[in-house]
Design an enzyme around this catalytic site. Structure first.
Site, short mmCIF file in Angstrom:
data_model
loop_
_atom_site.label_atom_id
_atom_site.label_comp_id
_atom_site.label_asym_id
_atom_site.label_seq_id
_atom_site.Cartn_x
_atom_site.Cartn_y
_atom_site.Cartn_z
NE ARG A 118 -4.31 -1.94 1.93
CZ ARG A 118 -4.35 -2.95 2.49
NH1 ARG A 118 -3.57 -3.14 3.62
NH2 ARG A 118 -5.16 -3.91 2.41
CE LYS A 140 -0.40 13.44 -14.49
NZ LYS A 140 -0.74 13.96 -15.86
CD GLU A 182 7.75 15.37 -22.50
OE1 GLU A 182 7.10 16.63 -22.24
OE2 GLU A 182 7.06 14.27 -22.64
CE LYS A 224 6.16 16.76 -14.50
NZ LYS A 224 6.27 15.51 -15.07
CD GLU A 234 -3.56 15.82 -14.99
OE1 GLU A 234 -4.85 15.39 -15.41
OE2 GLU A 234 -2.34 15.45 -15.42
NE ARG A 239 1.05 16.53 -12.64
CZ ARG A 239 1.82 15.82 -11.85
NH1 ARG A 239 1.55 15.88 -10.56
NH2 ARG A 239 2.78 14.96 -12.30
CG ASN A 243 -1.30 15.96 -20.14
OD1 ASN A 243 -0.35 15.08 -20.19
ND2 ASN A 243 -2.06 16.03 -19.21
CG HIS A 246 1.76 14.93 -23.85
ND1 HIS A 246 2.62 16.06 -23.82
CD2 HIS A 246 2.76 13.98 -22.96
CE1 HIS A 246 3.93 15.72 -23.48
NE2 HIS A 246 4.05 14.64 -23.03
CG HIS A 250 -0.32 9.68 -24.98
ND1 HIS A 250 -0.77 10.53 -23.65
CD2 HIS A 250 0.88 10.04 -24.62
CE1 HIS A 250 -0.03 10.63 -22.86
NE2 HIS A 250 1.12 10.40 -23.37
CG HIS A 264 6.85 9.88 -24.60
ND1 HIS A 264 5.36 9.83 -24.73
CD2 HIS A 264 7.09 10.91 -23.63
CE1 HIS A 264 4.98 11.04 -24.11
NE2 HIS A 264 6.00 11.59 -23.52
#
Length: 366
Positions: A118, A140, A182, A224, A234, A239, A243, A246, A250, A264
């Site tokens: 956990r 993330k 990026e 960032k 988010e 935030r 993206n 992206h 993606h 990527h």
């Protein structure tokens, strides 16, 4: 520098030689001097021994797990194998995971840290430009699904980020350029002056000139960290600006199948150009600024359009279907990150689907 998240805040160390001092830098952040190092075969050959010496010097016990390299490692199968291995070696809650590698390893190891027992602590030791300026910061974590990229994961902040700019000299040029996409993204989100600086200094960053490279990594990390501090998970939308490009990227990666034909960062480079074009088409951005984005991306050797993609039967309908699975979809509509000029990124949930379809159709015909 500090990522200011209160009790969950942490430091980012940037500089050449950081990896050799990783044990000493890491020790104060550990609750117990025992770590599990997650890396891949490529990185292990280059950098694992240096990290192990640093851990030995600091009296930190460690166990290393070496995984296959490549985007396909961010999968359910590899995640299960990793977690089972951690449990088999009796990881405890006061232990920590160390992610030594690029974005794939950082995301996978971070997700394992978020879920095993956990949640245990973890440290990011990014070895690619992309990971140093983006994926290692912000918490993330996740893996890919057959339905799309990063659709399974959790927010789980690291205890520390150690970014050794010296290790970037071992990267293949293609990987280095992919990470640079990026870096450009941050100039387009809210730091126009940084984009202007990159237009003048981007070649030096990629050529390994020490001062410009360090400036680029520090500036991107600061950008960032600022956004993450304002919107960690988010909730406010800030935030989601990270993206930029992206949603397109993606979709392109999903269509390529994560086979390594499209990295990527290369997908992000194309995505940034498409986002700029869409912004111009919708009247948000001057066409000349969209051309500047494309020209800079091309100048550093990154792809700018769909004509650069591996040959296959590309289909607009399939790309749109991939976009419909984007994490920013609300009530069945994709929220795009667009730009009101350089450095003026914003969220637009009302982009006409016909405009996106027309843009992709034109891009495929180019």
């Amino acid at each position: 520098m500090r990522v200011d998240l209160g009790a969950r805040g942490y430091d980012i160390h940037v500089g050449s030689g950081v990896l050799a001092r990783a044990g000493a830098l890491m020790a104060p952040a550990l609750r117990r001097k025992r770590v599990f190092v997650i890396t891949d075969r490529t990185v292990a050959e280059l950098h694992l021994a240096t990290l192990e010496r640093a851990l030995d010097d600091a009296g930190i016990a460690y166990q290393a797990f070496v995984l296959p390299a490549g985007e396909k490692t961010k999968s359910w199968d590899q995640f299960q194998r990793l977690v089972d291995s951690l449990l088999e070696h009796r990881i405890e809650r006061r232990d920590a995971i160390v992610a030594l590698g690029g974005g794939v390893i950082g995301d996978l190891a971070g997700f394992a840290a978020a879920t095993v027992l956990r949640g245990v602590d973890y440290v990011q030791v990014p070895t690619t430009l992309l990971a140093q300026v983006d994926s290692s910061v912000g918490g993330k974590t996740g893996i890919n699904s057959p339905h799309g990229k990063n659709l399974v994961g959790a927010f789980h902040q690291p205890r520390l980020v150690l970014a050794d700019t010296g290790v970037l000299d071992t990267l293949p040029k293609r990987e280095l350029r992919a990470g640079y996409a990026e870096v450009v993204k941050y100039g387009l989100i809210d730091r126009a002056e940084f984009f202007h600086w990159l237009e003048a200094n981007g070649a030096d960053v990629l050529d390994g000139v020490a001062a410009p490279r360090r400036t680029a990594v520090l500036t991107a990390c600061a950008a960032k960290a600022d956004i993450v501090a304002r919107d960690e998970t988010e909730q406010s939308g800030a935030r989601a600006l990270l993206n930029l490009g992206h949603t397109f990227a993606h979709a392109l990666e999903a269509e390529c199948g994560y086979e390594g034909q499209l990295l990527h960062g290369e997908a992000v480079a194309i995505g940034l150009c498409l986002a700029a074009d869409l912004s111009a088409e919708l009247g948000y951005m001057d066409g000349a600024e969209a051309v500047r984005v494309r020209n800079h991306v091309a100048a550093v050797g990154l792809p700018t359009g769909l004509d650069h993609l591996p040959g296959r039967g590309w289909d607009v309908g399939r790309l749109l279907d991939h976009m419909s699975r984007d994490k920013k979809v609300q009530d069945g509509r994709v929220t795009f990150v667009l730009m009101k000029g350089l450095g003026g990124a914003f969220l637009d949930p009302e982009v006409p689907p016909a405009a996106v379809e027309a843009l992709l159709t034109q891009a495929l015909a180019a």
